[in-house]
Design a protein around this motif. Structure first.
Motif, PDB file in Angstrom:
ATOM      1  N   HIS A  34       0.806  -1.231   0.000  1.00 55.92           N
ATOM      2  CA  HIS A  34       0.000   0.000   0.000  1.00 55.92           C
ATOM      3  C   HIS A  34       0.840   1.284   0.000  1.00 55.92           C
ATOM      4  O   HIS A  34       1.647   1.508   0.891  1.00 55.92           O
ATOM      5  N   PRO A  35       0.602   2.137  -1.020  1.00 57.94           N
ATOM      6  CA  PRO A  35       1.377   3.373  -1.140  1.00 57.94           C
ATOM      7  C   PRO A  35       1.261   4.297   0.076  1.00 57.94           C
ATOM      8  O   PRO A  35       2.197   5.040   0.382  1.00 57.94           O
ATOM      9  N   ASN A  64       6.837   1.513  -9.275  1.00 55.74           N
ATOM     10  CA  ASN A  64       6.128   2.270  -8.248  1.00 55.74           C
ATOM     11  C   ASN A  64       4.767   2.706  -8.772  1.00 55.74           C
ATOM     12  O   ASN A  64       4.669   3.301  -9.862  1.00 55.74           O
ATOM     13  N   PHE A  65       3.726   2.433  -7.989  1.00 57.75           N
ATOM     14  CA  PHE A  65       2.403   2.962  -8.322  1.00 57.75           C
ATOM     15  C   PHE A  65       2.433   4.492  -8.337  1.00 57.75           C
ATOM     16  O   PHE A  65       3.347   5.115  -7.779  1.00 57.75           O
ATOM     17  N   ARG A  66       1.418   5.084  -8.927  1.00 52.80           N
ATOM     18  CA  ARG A  66       1.302   6.551  -9.003  1.00 52.80           C
ATOM     19  C   ARG A  66       1.538   7.206  -7.644  1.00 52.80           C
ATOM     20  O   ARG A  66       1.063   6.728  -6.615  1.00 52.80           O
ATOM     21  N   TYR A  75      -2.327   8.816  -5.138  1.00 57.06           N
ATOM     22  CA  TYR A  75      -3.037   7.599  -4.737  1.00 57.06           C
ATOM     23  C   TYR A  75      -4.511   7.651  -5.139  1.00 57.06           C
ATOM     24  O   TYR A  75      -5.179   8.666  -4.997  1.00 57.06           O
ATOM     25  N   GLU A  81      -4.460   2.489  -9.452  1.00 56.08           N
ATOM     26  CA  GLU A  81      -3.327   1.569  -9.327  1.00 56.08           C
ATOM     27  C   GLU A  81      -3.497   0.336 -10.212  1.00 56.08           C
ATOM     28  O   GLU A  81      -2.520  -0.198 -10.754  1.00 56.08           O
ATOM     29  N   ASP A  84      -2.467   1.458 -13.489  1.00 61.46           N
ATOM     30  CA  ASP A  84      -0.999   1.502 -13.537  1.00 61.46           C
ATOM     31  C   ASP A  84      -0.435   0.112 -13.829  1.00 61.46           C
ATOM     32  O   ASP A  84       0.485  -0.047 -14.642  1.00 61.46           O
ATOM     33  N   ILE A 113      -4.354  -5.936  -6.079  1.00 62.90           N
ATOM     34  CA  ILE A 113      -4.308  -5.354  -7.425  1.00 62.90           C
ATOM     35  C   ILE A 113      -3.993  -6.439  -8.456  1.00 62.90           C
ATOM     36  O   ILE A 113      -4.613  -6.512  -9.516  1.00 62.90           O
TER      37      ILE A 113
END
Length: 217
Positions: A34-35, A64-66, A75, A81, A84, A113
């Protein structure tokens, strides 16, 4: 470690890309936790999964996610995500269009995800979900689950209780045509802190190697 920047839905995404010399090598993407709770592509579990796949002959991408690291955007509750992750898979496929096997691996939020990505992308032949947070997120979209995979969690996980993972696995077991393999690591927490990391990675590698020789979905 080759750094790559590739286009995502909200701007550029930052990744680490490890190609094999073989043109038709299998491919894998690895998704981070989780970002908003410190999750990045350099998380220990993600890093170890990345190298586990690379050592098995896969061309691997983690990213890396946004809004994380040098990835643009912010986020987006998992919706962005997922987009992404789809962009990352597009990028990986564009560089490896001879690949016959495509795998997705995810840790925690990344496992959630990754399993959504399965539903969108029929070309994914296998998945690895480490510590899926079945207590926090709804996994009912997996109906039916389109490919076989490995779900692995720690018996001492306090973030995502093992009972919720068992419930998820039991629901998936009812589906025909796929096989969900479930491994619970005794004594391990959510993050597979030492000495549990190596046994977890060994389990992942033996599972993937077996699947690659079977050539089944």
């Amino acid at each position: 470690m080759p750094e790559v920047i590739f286009p995502g839905p909200e701007g550029r995404l930052e990744g680490r890309y490890h190609p094999q010399k073989e043109r038709d090598a299998p491919i894998a993407i690895v998704l981070h936790p989780h970002p908003q709770f410190g999750g990045t592509m350099n998380n220990k579990v993600v890093y170890n999964l990345h190298y586990a796949f690379y050592q098995m002959g896969f061309t691997v991408l983690r990213f890396n996610f946004r809004g994380v690291g040098r990835s643009q955007g912010e986020y987006d509750q998992g919706i962005g995500e997922l987009s992404d992750a789809a962009s990352a898979l597009d990028y990986l496929q564009s560089m490896n269009n001879n690949s016959k096997h495509c795998w997705v691996a995810g840790f925690s939020f990344g496992a959630w995800i990754g399993m959504q990505l399965l539903m969108r992308r029929p070309e994914i032949t296998g998945f690895i979900s480490v510590s899926p947070p079945a207590n926090m997120y709804d996994f009912s979209f997996l109906a039916p689950c389109p490919s076989s995979g490995l779900i692995i969690n720690g018996a001492a996980d306090r973030v995502a209780p093992p009972a919720d993972t068992v419930n998820l696995v039991n629901k998936l077991h009812e589906q025909k045509g796929i096989t969900i393999t479930h491994e619970e690591t005794p004594g391990a927490g959510h993050f597979f802190e030492d000495p549990h990391m190596d046994p977890m990675i060994d389990t992942v590698q033996s599972y993937v190697k077996r699947r690659l020789t079977e050539n089944t979905r």
